[in-house]
Write an enzyme that holds these catalytic residues in place. Structure first.
Site, mmCIF file in Angstrom:
data_model
loop_
_atom_site.group_PDB
_atom_site.id
_atom_site.type_symbol
_atom_site.label_atom_id
_atom_site.label_comp_id
_atom_site.label_asym_id
_atom_site.label_seq_id
_atom_site.Cartn_x
_atom_site.Cartn_y
_atom_site.Cartn_z
ATOM 1 N N VAL A 1 0.858 -1.197 0.000
ATOM 2 C CA VAL A 1 0.000 0.000 0.000
ATOM 3 C C VAL A 1 0.890 1.243 0.000
ATOM 4 C CG1 VAL A 1 -1.673 1.335 1.360
ATOM 5 C CG2 VAL A 1 -1.923 -1.150 1.184
ATOM 6 N N GLN B 1 2.354 1.893 -3.376
ATOM 7 C CA GLN B 1 1.355 2.469 -4.279
ATOM 8 C C GLN B 1 1.131 3.957 -3.952
ATOM 9 O OE1 GLN B 1 -0.242 1.727 -6.937
ATOM 10 N NE2 GLN B 1 -1.868 3.281 -6.927
ATOM 11 N N GLU B 2 1.182 4.270 -2.667
ATOM 12 C CA GLU B 2 0.914 5.652 -2.248
ATOM 13 C C GLU B 2 2.071 6.591 -2.567
ATOM 14 O OE1 GLU B 2 -1.795 6.897 -1.176
ATOM 15 O OE2 GLU B 2 -3.007 5.203 -0.520
ATOM 16 N N SER B 3 3.303 6.177 -2.241
ATOM 17 C CA SER B 3 4.398 7.155 -2.261
ATOM 18 C C SER B 3 5.715 6.617 -2.821
ATOM 19 C CB SER B 3 4.681 7.600 -0.816
ATOM 20 O OG SER B 3 5.194 6.475 -0.098
ATOM 21 N N TYR C 1 -6.102 0.917 -8.198
ATOM 22 C CA TYR C 1 -5.373 0.967 -6.932
ATOM 23 C C TYR C 1 -5.205 -0.444 -6.352
ATOM 24 C CZ TYR C 1 -4.366 2.528 -2.131
ATOM 25 O OH TYR C 1 -3.800 2.737 -0.909
#
Ligand code: GLU
Length: 472
Positions: free
Chosen positions: A303, A306-308, A433
């Protein structure tokens, strides 16, 4: 009746009973009697693999469900080489072959195929340092090899009738994965793989690309030995029809092949690079936060990627920031005072993810529960609920991610979102996502299991070849 006649009569009666005692039981009866289904397979990411928690893979799960439906145990046996999969007869130990076998005209005289459970295309694979072959007529290199006996070899023979210059070699003491590894190491120019196989291994071979599809969609099915006795075969046909109609097959396909196909060369290389440079110093933080909230640290790390991309200084124009890209409001709820502090951000993200998971109804089972929780992490619980209601209204299952992900994108269309409680949402985003997180999660699992086991301990595709799989 004379005495002689009586003796003759009783002789035939006993013969009759004796012979009926020795009558061979049907293939179905013998599976039930022995309480075990024996399945012939091969080790491959598309079929059967082993990791530290045991076997997994599409064929492993599908065949295990069939055994459950018969109320018997399952045992897998492994072909000595690819050809052996095609030579199953009723005299052998295995009841059928579940090995991602393509139904080809040539094989139909050898084996009795069930209706198919998925389709693949054959793809020509090349290394991105050489020029991409654009068509069949350009496949003239002496370093083009395919597996002997495979559907790939059969297809090339067919295709060559209209492309006389096409040339290739067929090798028997190998596996498709080894040929792929040879292309990767410049020992071959091209080989052919099934599309689902390439999808699963592409992240380990970012330098390899698909040149083009060299076959029409090809059906994949179980193969039974040729026999007059169709009792077990008929049960398999019944089972496959049932899981097609109740959605279980679709779910299984989604579980094994449903995650992102989109990552390109740069994406894969960047991930691997970041796994070396950025992940090590965050790993302990992920592990501690995951332990606290009963999550898998690799899921949490996926996660975060995927975010940063594991960049603790990440800031987006919409105001979200830090490794977990928390909004100001979420950070406040999760007691995060400094979003750019990796420890706080990861803990806050883990806590938030665990609240998302808890909000998903209990009856929803894994892995659907996690995929839905991730979707709600991305788009918000209310929109996810709207999509689940639309899914139900359309006669699909709101508790299954495969069905919900088809309906999430409708939240961006007026005729659909006007019927929902929370209105418009960019519903495609949570689908992408979740698919991306699944891909990163799989890549992390692979990296982790390589790290733990070392590549020498991976099982060989075929015991007789006694070679290792190429580095995964
Ligand atoms: N579907 C291919 C076949 O049936 C699989 C070949 C392989 O990956 O070994 O020949």
């Amino acid at each position: 009746m004379s005495k002689a006649l009586l003796i003759k009569f009783s002789f035939f009666i006993s013969l009759y009973f004796l012979s009926s005692c020795f009558q061979q039981s049907s293939s179905l009866e013998s599976v039930i009697d022995r309480g075990e289904l024996v399945v012939l397979t091969r080790v491959d990411p598309t079929t059967y693999m082993l990791n530290k928690s045991g076997p997994y893979g599409f064929e492993y799960e599908l065949a295990s469900l069939f055994a459950d439906s018969l109320g018997v145990n399952i045992r897998f046996t492994f072909a000595e080489n690819f050809q052996q999969l095609l030579q199953l007869t009723t005299k052998q130990e295995a009841d059928f072959v579940a090995a991602g076998l393509s139904v080809t005209p040539g094989r139909k005289n050898q084996l009795h195929f069930t209706p198919p459970y998925y389709e693949v295309t054959q793809q020509v694979i090349y290394h991105n340092r050489i020029r991409r072959p654009k068509s069949i007529s350009q496949l003239t290199s002496p370093f083009f090899e395919v597996l002997a006996g495979s559907s790939h070899a059969e297809n090339l023979r067919k295709v060559s009738t209209s492309h006389p210059k096409l040339s290739w070699h067929e090798v028997s003491d190998s596996t498709v994965l080894e040929l792929v590894s040879m292309v990767n190491n410049h020992l071959l120019d091209y080989t052919i793989v099934d599309s689902n196989q390439f999808q699963l291994i592409h992240s380990q071979y970012p330098n390899l690309n698909i040149a083009f599809d060299i076959s029409k969609p090809e059906k994949i099915a179980w193969a039974f030995p040729l026999s007059q006795d169709h009792s077990l075969y008929n049960e398999a046909v019944r089972f496959l029809a049932e899981i097609k109609s109740n959605g279980v097959l679709k779910q299984l396909q989604d579980k094994h092949f449903g995650y992102s196909k989109q990552l390109n060369y740069v994406g894969i290389c960047t991930f691997r690079q970041h796994a070396k440079s950025r992940l090590p110093k965050l790993k302990g933080v992920f592990q501690r936060a995951a332990d606290k909230y009963k999550l898998d640290w690799k899921l949490l790390a996926a996660v975060a990627y995927q975010e940063s991309h594991w960049n603790e200084h990440a800031i987006s124009p919409t105001g979200v920031r830090g490794i977990m890209m928390l909004t100001k409001a979420t950070a406040k709820q999760m007691n995060v005072t400094d979003r750019l502090d990796p420890e706080q951000s990861i803990k806050g993200g883990a806590r938030y993810l665990s609240t998302r998971i808890k909000k998903i109804p209990k009856r929803i089972t894994e892995p659907d529960k996690t995929w839905m929780a991730l979707a709600s992490y991305n788009i918000g619980f209310g929109h996810l609920e709207d999509a689940r209601i639309l899914t139900q209204q359309e006669g699909k299952d709101p508790d299954k991610w495969v069905d919900v992900k088809q309906h999430l994108p409708l939240l961006a269309e007026k005729e659909w979102y006007k019927k929902t409680k929370h209105g418009y949402a960019r519903g495609k985003e949570p689908v992408t996502y979740v698919e991306n997180v699944r891909l990163y999660y799989n890549m992390l699992n692979q990296l982790e299991s390589n790290r733990i086991k070392g590549k020498q301990n991976l099982p060989s595709s075929y015991p007789a070849l006694n070679k290792n799989l190429p580095a995964l």
